[in-house]
Write a protein that holds these residues in place. Structure first.
Motif, PDB file in Angstrom:
ATOM      1  N   VAL A 178      40.138 -19.787  11.306  1.00 44.52           N
ATOM      2  CA  VAL A 178      38.789 -19.393  10.612  1.00 44.52           C
ATOM      3  C   VAL A 178      37.901 -20.560  11.315  1.00 44.52           C
ATOM      4  O   VAL A 178      36.554 -20.066  11.734  1.00 44.52           O
ATOM      5  N   TRP A 179      38.004 -21.835  11.353  1.00 48.48           N
ATOM      6  CA  TRP A 179      37.060 -22.769  11.851  1.00 48.48           C
ATOM      7  C   TRP A 179      37.059 -23.054  13.471  1.00 48.48           C
ATOM      8  O   TRP A 179      36.316 -24.085  13.980  1.00 48.48           O
ATOM      9  N   THR A 180      38.052 -22.157  14.093  1.00 55.13           N
ATOM     10  CA  THR A 180      38.008 -22.524  15.454  1.00 55.13           C
ATOM     11  C   THR A 180      36.735 -21.759  16.402  1.00 55.13           C
ATOM     12  O   THR A 180      36.190 -22.330  17.269  1.00 55.13           O
ATOM     13  N   THR A 181      36.192 -20.840  15.748  1.00 57.41           N
ATOM     14  CA  THR A 181      35.080 -19.892  16.255  1.00 57.41           C
ATOM     15  C   THR A 181      33.757 -20.752  16.122  1.00 57.41           C
ATOM     16  O   THR A 181      33.396 -21.167  14.910  1.00 57.41           O
ATOM     17  N   PRO A 182      33.034 -21.140  17.086  1.00 60.53           N
ATOM     18  CA  PRO A 182      31.828 -21.816  16.879  1.00 60.53           C
ATOM     19  C   PRO A 182      30.840 -21.003  16.340  1.00 60.53           C
ATOM     20  O   PRO A 182      30.724 -19.745  16.412  1.00 60.53           O
ATOM     21  N   TYR A 183      29.883 -21.565  15.759  1.00 59.60           N
ATOM     22  CA  TYR A 183      28.489 -21.192  15.078  1.00 59.60           C
ATOM     23  C   TYR A 183      27.639 -20.755  16.123  1.00 59.60           C
ATOM     24  O   TYR A 183      27.230 -21.666  16.969  1.00 59.60           O
ATOM     25  N   ASP A 184      26.955 -19.676  16.104  1.00 60.49           N
ATOM     26  CA  ASP A 184      25.990 -19.432  17.148  1.00 60.49           C
ATOM     27  C   ASP A 184      24.727 -18.729  16.468  1.00 60.49           C
ATOM     28  O   ASP A 184      23.752 -18.148  17.284  1.00 60.49           O
ATOM     29  N   GLY A 185      24.401 -19.123  15.389  1.00 58.21           N
ATOM     30  CA  GLY A 185      23.237 -18.468  14.611  1.00 58.21           C
ATOM     31  C   GLY A 185      22.274 -19.412  14.754  1.00 58.21           C
ATOM     32  O   GLY A 185      21.946 -20.529  15.298  1.00 58.21           O
ATOM     33  N   ILE A 186      21.136 -19.184  13.859  1.00 64.21           N
ATOM     34  CA  ILE A 186      20.128 -20.058  13.684  1.00 64.21           C
ATOM     35  C   ILE A 186      20.544 -21.288  13.073  1.00 64.21           C
ATOM     36  O   ILE A 186      21.246 -21.110  11.914  1.00 64.21           O
ATOM     37  N   ARG A 187      19.870 -22.571  13.361  1.00 65.90           N
ATOM     38  CA  ARG A 187      20.310 -23.556  12.586  1.00 65.90           C
ATOM     39  C   ARG A 187      19.353 -24.171  11.417  1.00 65.90           C
ATOM     40  O   ARG A 187      17.869 -23.753  11.872  1.00 65.90           O
ATOM     41  N   ARG A 188      19.535 -24.666  10.462  1.00 68.38           N
ATOM     42  CA  ARG A 188      18.714 -25.311   9.614  1.00 68.38           C
ATOM     43  C   ARG A 188      18.866 -26.609   9.244  1.00 68.38           C
ATOM     44  O   ARG A 188      20.125 -27.046   9.259  1.00 68.38           O
ATOM     45  N   ARG A 189      17.890 -27.622   8.996  1.00 68.53           N
ATOM     46  CA  ARG A 189      18.026 -28.947   8.545  1.00 68.53           C
ATOM     47  C   ARG A 189      17.949 -29.150   7.146  1.00 68.53           C
ATOM     48  O   ARG A 189      17.176 -28.648   6.299  1.00 68.53           O
ATOM     49  N   ALA A 190      18.908 -29.800   6.703  1.00 63.67           N
ATOM     50  CA  ALA A 190      19.117 -29.859   5.208  1.00 63.67           C
ATOM     51  C   ALA A 190      19.437 -31.189   4.485  1.00 63.67           C
ATOM     52  O   ALA A 190      19.757 -32.137   5.163  1.00 63.67           O
ATOM     53  N   VAL A 191      18.977 -31.253   3.272  1.00 62.43           N
ATOM     54  CA  VAL A 191      19.316 -32.366   2.411  1.00 62.43           C
ATOM     55  C   VAL A 191      20.486 -31.976   1.440  1.00 62.43           C
ATOM     56  O   VAL A 191      20.278 -30.899   1.019  1.00 62.43           O
ATOM     57  N   ILE A 192      21.439 -32.647   1.445  1.00 59.98           N
ATOM     58  CA  ILE A 192      22.693 -32.455   0.421  1.00 59.98           C
ATOM     59  C   ILE A 192      22.987 -33.362  -0.498  1.00 59.98           C
ATOM     60  O   ILE A 192      23.736 -34.452  -0.265  1.00 59.98           O
ATOM     61  N   PRO A 193      22.232 -33.379  -1.534  1.00 60.06           N
ATOM     62  CA  PRO A 193      22.401 -34.316  -2.699  1.00 60.06           C
ATOM     63  C   PRO A 193      24.068 -34.164  -3.279  1.00 60.06           C
ATOM     64  O   PRO A 193      24.428 -33.074  -3.350  1.00 60.06           O
TER      65      PRO A 193
END
Length: 248
Positions: free
Chosen positions: A135-150
């Motif tokens: 599942v986690w082998t496939t790289p992500y190729d979509g739009i990236r977002r910047r986040a804060v993660i409290p």
């Protein structure tokens, strides 16, 4: 006896056949119990998966009942360098109890760690480990977002550098704006953050919800499953799909 090494390169002496396991980490409890449930004789009050697990409860991750654990005569206690206190682990070792400590900071590290731990303790590697790796082998190729993660409020704290959860989010297009912090879990002021696109609010360890958290931020917030964000175990098989949907 079998001499093996945990994630911190500590020598762990295991019997030829492990029959009694106490886990003081919820995700590791689930990792053992889904395929070798009979091995788990003790677990914390926070070990909620599997929901019908029949094991003696030994309090929490930060205050395990060392005497109760001793009474259970475990072949090994499963712990985590971040979730559990060193003093408690040392107390267990002083009583001659083997302690296996995990310490992954990335998704690949977590799967490697689980594979080594499960192989040493149960004698095999369950199919879900291989499924999660795929599942986690496939790289992500979509739009990236910047986040804060409290992860907490009063005081506000968030994911910082070198965290498993931060690495996992990066693999589905969410970049932590505090990833270069000098701390792994820095305190922060919601009104003094770097530029970001979204707030990611997990429901654990603090139980953020649509009515508790989003109101403190000017940008959109998404409430997500803390278990799928922070647990490394069978939940990794579905975590990518679950979190991607919640963050869409």
């Amino acid at each position: 006896m079998l001499s093996v090494y945990d994630d911190l390169h500590n020598t762990v002496e295991l019997p030829g056949e492990v029959r009694r396991v106490v886990s003081i980490v919820p995700s590791l409890t689930e990792s053992i119990a889904v395929t070798h449930r009979s091995l788990i004789v003790g677990a914390t009050d926070w070990c909620t998966h599997p929901a019908d697990l029949d094991a003696v409860r030994v309090r929490g991750t930060k205050n395990p009942d060392v005497d109760r654990i001793r009474e259970l005569r475990p072949d090994v206690v499963l712990a985590n360098a971040e979730e559990n206190r060193g003093a408690d682990l040392d107390a267990l070792r002083e009583h001659g109890i083997a302690v296996w400590v995990t310490a992954p900071t990335t998704v690949p590290e977590s799967l490697d760690s689980l594979e080594r731990m499960l192989s040493a303790i149960t004698g095999d590697v369950p199919s879900w480990v291989h499924e999660a790796r795929a599942v986690w082998t496939t790289p992500y190729d979509g739009i990236r977002r910047r986040a804060v993660i409290p992860i907490w409020r009063r005081p506000w704290m968030a994911l910082g550098r070198d965290t498993f959860a931060g690495d996992l989010l990066s693999r589905i297009g969410i970049d932590n704006v505090l990833s270069q912090s000098g701390e792994r879990y820095p305190r922060f002021d919601p009104d003094a953050l770097p530029e970001y696109d979204v707030v990611v609010l997990p429901d654990e360890p603090y139980a953020f919800s649509p009515t508790d958290g989003p109101e403190a931020f000017a940008k959109p917030a998404r409430c997500i499953s803390g278990r799928h964000l922070t647990w490394y175990g069978p939940s990794l098989v579905e975590a990518r799909e679950v979190l991607s949907a919640q963050l869409a």
